[in-house]
Design an enzyme around this catalytic site. Structure first.
Site, PDB file in Angstrom:
ATOM      1  N   HIS A 124       0.874  -1.194   0.000  1.00 34.21           N
ATOM      2  CA  HIS A 124       0.000   0.000   0.000  1.00 34.21           C
ATOM      3  C   HIS A 124       0.907   1.238   0.000  1.00 34.21           C
ATOM      4  CE1 HIS A 124      -2.779   2.935   1.848  1.00 34.21           C
ATOM      5  NE2 HIS A 124      -3.769   2.123   1.534  1.00 34.21           N
ATOM      6  N   ASP A 170       3.238  -4.248   7.987  1.00 39.45           N
ATOM      7  CA  ASP A 170       1.993  -3.504   7.824  1.00 39.45           C
ATOM      8  C   ASP A 170       0.859  -4.507   8.048  1.00 39.45           C
ATOM      9  OD1 ASP A 170      -0.333  -2.399   6.895  1.00 39.45           O
ATOM     10  OD2 ASP A 170       0.518  -1.588   5.049  1.00 39.45           O
ATOM     11  N   GLN A 219      -4.378  -5.013   7.173  1.00 36.79           N
ATOM     12  CA  GLN A 219      -5.379  -5.961   6.639  1.00 36.79           C
ATOM     13  C   GLN A 219      -5.292  -7.318   7.319  1.00 36.79           C
ATOM     14  OE1 GLN A 219      -7.737  -5.172   4.543  1.00 36.79           O
ATOM     15  NE2 GLN A 219      -7.039  -3.203   3.786  1.00 36.79           N
ATOM     16  N   LYS A 244     -10.416  -0.559  10.727  1.00 34.50           N
ATOM     17  CA  LYS A 244     -10.622  -1.755   9.894  1.00 34.50           C
ATOM     18  C   LYS A 244     -10.956  -2.971  10.753  1.00 34.50           C
ATOM     19  CE  LYS A 244      -7.190  -0.242   6.518  1.00 34.50           C
ATOM     20  NZ  LYS A 244      -7.854   0.189   5.281  1.00 34.50           N
ATOM     21  N   CYS A 259      -4.725   2.569  -3.590  1.00 32.93           N
ATOM     22  CA  CYS A 259      -3.427   3.021  -3.040  1.00 32.93           C
ATOM     23  C   CYS A 259      -2.321   1.996  -3.292  1.00 32.93           C
ATOM     24  CB  CYS A 259      -3.524   3.319  -1.540  1.00 32.93           C
ATOM     25  SG  CYS A 259      -4.722   4.583  -1.139  1.00 32.93           S
TER      26      CYS A 259
HETATM   27  N1  PMP Z   1      -1.768  -0.591   4.632  1.00 26.97           N
HETATM   28  C1  PMP Z   1      -2.733  -1.342   4.107  1.00 26.97           C
HETATM   29  C2  PMP Z   1      -2.420  -2.727   3.628  1.00 26.97           C
HETATM   30  C3  PMP Z   1      -4.029  -0.827   4.010  1.00 26.97           C
HETATM   31  O1  PMP Z   1      -4.998  -1.552   3.468  1.00 26.97           O
HETATM   32  C4  PMP Z   1      -4.287   0.475   4.483  1.00 26.97           C
HETATM   33  C5  PMP Z   1      -5.688   1.076   4.404  1.00 26.97           C
HETATM   34  N2  PMP Z   1      -6.279   0.965   3.167  1.00 26.97           N
HETATM   35  C6  PMP Z   1      -3.244   1.211   5.046  1.00 26.97           C
HETATM   36  C7  PMP Z   1      -2.004   0.648   5.100  1.00 26.97           C
HETATM   37  C8  PMP Z   1      -3.446   2.585   5.575  1.00 26.97           C
HETATM   38  O2  PMP Z   1      -4.273   2.582   6.680  1.00 26.97           O
HETATM   39  P1  PMP Z   1      -4.781   3.968   7.325  1.00 26.97           P
HETATM   40  O3  PMP Z   1      -5.400   4.722   6.187  1.00 26.97           O
HETATM   41  O4  PMP Z   1      -5.789   3.538   8.334  1.00 26.97           O
HETATM   42  O5  PMP Z   1      -3.611   4.655   7.892  1.00 26.97           O
END
Ligand code: PMP
Length: 415
Positions: free
Chosen positions: A131, A208, A211, A234, A373
């Site tokens: 991401h 990270d 998910q 999430k 993203c």
């Molecule tokens: N890493 C991953 C794998 C994600 O799916 C996301 C959220 N889409 C993020 C990072 C970023 O999370 P946040 O917007 O809550 O900071």
């Protein structure tokens, strides 16, 4: 029997009764089919009630006042930290930093640990499925320090190609930053194996887990991860709060990221000394009620059981694979269902992802479209956008059927 026939281990009807937002219909009386959980989950009543209870009865700033209310909110805030510590298997509450989310946690590590530990010629090893939150902070760190970015490639079926690991992991590698679960492909990565290899090469690892934490029981100690970042929103919790786990020995050595109130031990007009952990990394007023409401979110997940949640999501993903398999020109991204979480991203030949998602929305089916993203991943896959359906504990087989019916109808309509 395929995985899609496996009965869900969850009493989904009972779970759905706990989520008020799920019981709504749009202007054309389509019931909401919420399949955008990868972007953000919904909240059970216990979390919503907790937020309102905090503001109605217990709210004050934390770690500051001598008065009763501040004591109450501080106690609840620290109860939440203990709940998180136990939930992820951290050794100490000093290793649990409340942040605003995954993005902030990763930026904290890049700025604080990264700026102090990287120099020109060092390497940061990422993967092609990250991401942007786990890419851009490292790009910025590389720009500041002169370090170089490298990436573990993915195979054709959307898994990390670990055959490249021995070549990519060298004495120059200072950090490996990897997602535990891809937010597009759903791939569940072998984090433990990567961490063992990285440590053998002398590198630290940031996971990270945005998910992963909502869907699988993680144990940061078993992983032996150095840093793990995730978000409340999430995993049935509020938005605006997240967690950075870091090994105490590393956090202790790291300089503060943000400066301000709460993060100091002493301040003079021209200098300061930082507070002890975890306050050192929690400058300013934290997301008080949001952090407190992490406790009921964790309790809910634990009561249902993360293993059963993942099993349920995988059975829905398998059903979606089965139902979507006969849509002409539709290609599902990522690996077989057995190797992934409940995320089904797809493209349809000749159809714009935005058109498909808008069509689905017209039938009450909420999905995400775009690059999610992950521009480098989409580039690697040779596409500019995809449609993503992401399942959670409250989704049903009937909702998967509605998704499939709507996709079939979209292809007929646009085709
Ligand atoms: N890493 C991953 C794998 C994600 O799916 C996301 C959220 N889409 C993020 C990072 C970023 O999370 P946040 O917007 O809550 O900071």
């Amino acid at each position: 029997m395929t995985t899609s026939n496996v009965e869900s281990p969850l009493d989904v009807a009972q779970i759905r009764a706990d989520f008020p937002i799920l019981h709504q219909v749009d202007d054309e009386q389509h019931p909401l089919v919420y399949l955008d959980n990868g972007a953000s989950s919904q909240r059970p009543k216990s979390v919503i009630d907790c937020l309102s209870d905090v503001y109605a009865k217990h709210y004050a700033n934390v770690h500051r006042g001598a008065h009763r209310l501040s004591g109450e909110s501080t106690d609840l805030f620290e109860v939440a930290r203990r709940a998180v510590r136990q939930f992820i298997g951290a050794a100490s509450e000093n290793e649990v930093i409340f942040t605003s989310g995954t993005t902030m946690g990763i930026n904290l590590v890049a700025r604080s640990w990264g700026d102090s530990n990287l120099k020109k010629g060092d390497e940061i090893l990422l993967t092609e499925m990250e991401h942007h939150s786990n890419l851009v902070p490292w790009h910025q760190l590389a720009e500041r320090t002169g370090a170089t970015i490298r990436a573990i490639p993915i195979t054709k079926d959307g898994q990390l190609d670990l055959d490249f690991l021995p070549k990519l992991l060298t004495e120059r590698t200072k950090l490996v930053a990897v997602t535990a679960v891809s937010n597009v492909l759903g791939t569940i990565n072998p984090v433990g194996q990567i961490i063992t290899a990285a440590h053998a090469a002398g590198a630290k690892v940031l996971v990270d887990a945005a998910q992963a934490v909502p869907h699988e029981a993680i144990d940061v100690g078993l992983w032996d991860a150095d840093f793990v970042a995730f978000s409340g929103h999430k995993m049935l919790g509020p938005s605006g709060v997240g967690v950075l786990y870091g090994k105490e020995i590393l956090l202790d050595e790291m300089p503060p990221f943000l400066g301000g109130g709460s993060m100091i031990d002493m301040v003079e007009i021209d200098r300061f000394t930082p507070a002890m952990l975890p306050a050192k990394f929690e400058a300013g007023t934290p997301p008080i009620a949001d952090a407190i409401a992490m406790t009921p979110a964790i309790e809910y997940l634990e009561e249902v059981g993360l293993e059963r949640i993942l099993q349920h999501e995988q059975s829905l993903a398998a059903y979606a694979h089965e139902l979507l398999s006969d849509v002409k020109g539709l290609r599902i991204l990522g690996p077989e269902v057995t190797a992934k979480a409940g995320i089904v991203s797809f493209v349809v030949d000749g159809l714009a992802a935005s058109d498909v998602a808008t069509f689905l929305d017209g039938r009450g089916v909420a999905v995400r479209e775009g690059h999610h993203c992950t521009l480098p991943l989409h580039k690697k896959l040779g596409i500019s956008a995809s449609v993503r359906a992401s399942f959670y504990l409250y989704n049903t087989r009937e909702e998967v059927e509605k998704l499939s019916d709507a996709v079939h109808a979209a292809v007929e309509f646009f085709g």
